[in-house]
Design an enzyme around this catalytic site. Structure first.
Site, PDB file in Angstrom:
ATOM      1  N   TYR A  22      -5.060   7.578  -6.941  1.00 48.87           N
ATOM      2  CA  TYR A  22      -4.036   6.765  -6.273  1.00 48.87           C
ATOM      3  C   TYR A  22      -4.503   6.356  -4.881  1.00 48.87           C
ATOM      4  CZ  TYR A  22       0.579   5.187  -4.722  1.00 48.87           C
ATOM      5  OH  TYR A  22       1.629   4.430  -4.252  1.00 48.87           O
ATOM      6  N   LYS A  59      -5.303   2.649  -3.289  1.00 46.54           N
ATOM      7  CA  LYS A  59      -4.588   2.130  -2.124  1.00 46.54           C
ATOM      8  C   LYS A  59      -5.513   1.920  -0.915  1.00 46.54           C
ATOM      9  CE  LYS A  59      -0.423   1.709  -3.834  1.00 46.54           C
ATOM     10  NZ  LYS A  59       0.146   0.367  -4.085  1.00 46.54           N
ATOM     11  N   SER A  93       0.861  -1.166   0.000  1.00 52.35           N
ATOM     12  CA  SER A  93       0.000   0.000   0.000  1.00 52.35           C
ATOM     13  C   SER A  93       0.907   1.229   0.000  1.00 52.35           C
ATOM     14  CB  SER A  93      -0.955  -0.022   1.191  1.00 52.35           C
ATOM     15  OG  SER A  93      -1.800   1.115   1.169  1.00 52.35           O
TER      16      SER A  93
END
Lengths: 325, 325
Positions: free
Chosen positions: B189, B193, B175
């Site tokens: 993004y 994650k 992560s």
């Protein structure tokens, strides 16, 4: 000489006061009131379940409502329901949120939006080992990519509208308690709902300067056609574990959602369990309310303990279930 | 009569002891030791950056390493590097993680896996308003769907391998601190994650009975070719805000990752900032270590306060930045 216990009795409220004053200073973004009367509220997944309840509630408060969904027939039936309930004629938009062009077209047709409620969602619980990758992709595409498409398409209109009117706008995103904790059977669904939080935390920082305010709603299981479908296929362990939180009615979730987004509340829980979960998972979310912030700071440690207790319960359940086979 | 202060001095450690004992009882899943010597470690995104550093570190500890990536040439160069550094001949697998068939084929070729490190990732920071939807989709497809494809393909082999050997297996997912908090420029993004956490929390409950243990690694900016690329395109505000956390070397991230997954640690932070973030965002994550649980319970409230302080700083920065234009 003053009793030391008396001093302690005074020290605690004093510390609380200082903490509250500090949080009042620090809490960002600042409080906001977002009116919806006579403003354009667009609700996706608006032909049934929570979306339809939201449409009725918003119409009842005098908003101009647009509902977006895939199925034209169900949308027509929904506008009938809204008309009967509130006298308001909602605008109908037919689009599949997975298709960015269709979404852009629908948003163009709808005109500038004041309150965008990204409420569409699909949910098929299944162990990842057994689930079709296509089904996992379906949930990610509808719940997550669909929301990207909607926000991307609506943003320009929302920005200019907020600038013209000088009124704050709202992007409200329907998450789930499954977006606060992942449990057995929820890999794809929780992935899609957790993702919305990453999106929302970043988005709020990007749009705050345009007077657009991001909210996320975290309902438990809600009595909708969607839930009925989903419960047919639930793995047994999912039912046992996810049954920990009570079920709610769509109207009550809609009320919490509307009340919360009108305050620009970033995290909107819908019931007591949800409020506890929200404190446990407050993380680095923005917090506008100093009072809520105080509860979060004071309750965080206890809620972490409670959370660890839940995991003890869930993992014991899983262990026992397997031991019986 | 005993001084009340003395009593207080005794009550506090006593309460801490009781709390620690309670957490020792409750912490689930239970502690585990996952050996990697002579076991099959498969690392995606293994031809550069953190993945390559992980491959070297695992090879140094005697693991049989497979590296998976898209670019055959870079994979060969990486294999050379690993051979030079460790004397180990890593297996090379060419596949695009976005393609489930290619992934299934690569996993079949690789044979059963003991430690699956889903480390592939792409990162293009940009305001959602400006970012191409294709770019957002790229990040979701590689970082999130790619991980679904890998786990789905690897699970059957991992299960049977763990059953045959009686040894615990590991699924480790890369992560980022961007998966703990979303900031300006990170919508896609952070979404990708954050999603991995929903996946991981659910997955752990599904695979614990098969002696498979899920870990997530949360590095800050790490000095890699990927970072160099990304920094060229970063919005200015992203640089200011995301610069809050220090940069790390790939080798150091790899060491933390390996140490953590060998303990089955669910949340693996990589530096001090990361540890603080991990306490702040512990939420309802599972926690095997009673000591860490104690720090989480005791530190949660303070970290929520600190988190609110960070948001005050970030939103003030955003406000000032816009005021100058």
């Amino acid at each position: 000489m003053a009793s030391p216990f008396l001093l302690l009795l005074l020290l605690i409220p004093l510390c609380l006061l200082v903490l509250f004053l500090a949080l009042s200073f620090l809490a960002r973004p600042k409080s906001v009131r977002i009116p919806i009367k006579n403003r354009h509220v667009l609700i996706t997944g608006g032909s049934s379940g929570i979306g339809l309840a939201l449409a009725k509630a918003a119409a009842a408060q005098g908003a101009h409502v647009s509902i977006l969904a895939r199925n034209a027939k169900r949308l027509e039936e929904a506008t009938e329901e809204i008309k009967l309930a509130t006298g308001h004629m909602a605008r109908v938009l037919v689009a599949d949120v997975r298709d960015p062009q269709a979404v852009a077209q629908a948003l163009e047709e709808a005109g500038p939006v004041d309150v965008l409620v990204c409420n569409q969602g699909v949910f098929v619980p299944m162990e990842l080992e057994k689930q079709d990758l296509e089904e996992a992709k379906f949930m990610i595409d509808v719940n997550l990519m669909g929301t990207f498409h909607l926000i991307k398409a609506a943003l320009p209109g929302m920005k200019s509208r907020a600038r013209e009117t000088g009124l704050p706008a709202s992007i409200a995103i329907m998450s789930s308690q499954a977006g606060q904790v992942g449990v057995y059977g929820y890999t794809a669904y929780s992935a899609s709902k957790f993702a919305l939080r990453g999106l929302a935390e970043s988005l709020q920082q990007e749009v705050i300067a345009h007077n657009i305010h991001v909210s996320m709603i975290f309902p438990p299981d809600t009595a909708t056609p969607g839930l009925a479908e989903e419960q047919k296929k639930r793995p047994e362990l999912t039912t046992i574990i996810a049954g920990s939180s009570g079920e709610m009615k769509a109207e009550d979730v809609a009320k919490k959602a509307l009340d919360g987004l009108k305050e620009g509340q970033f995290i909107i829980p819908c019931n007591f369990d949800g409020t506890m979960l929200a404190i446990a998972t407050a993380g680095l979310s923005p917090q506008r309310s100093a009072v809520t912030a105080l509860f979060e700071v004071l309750g965080a440690g206890f809620m972490r303990f409670v959370g660890i207790g839940f995991q003890w319960n869930w993992y014991s359940t899983i262990q026992n279930w397997h031991a019986k086979r």
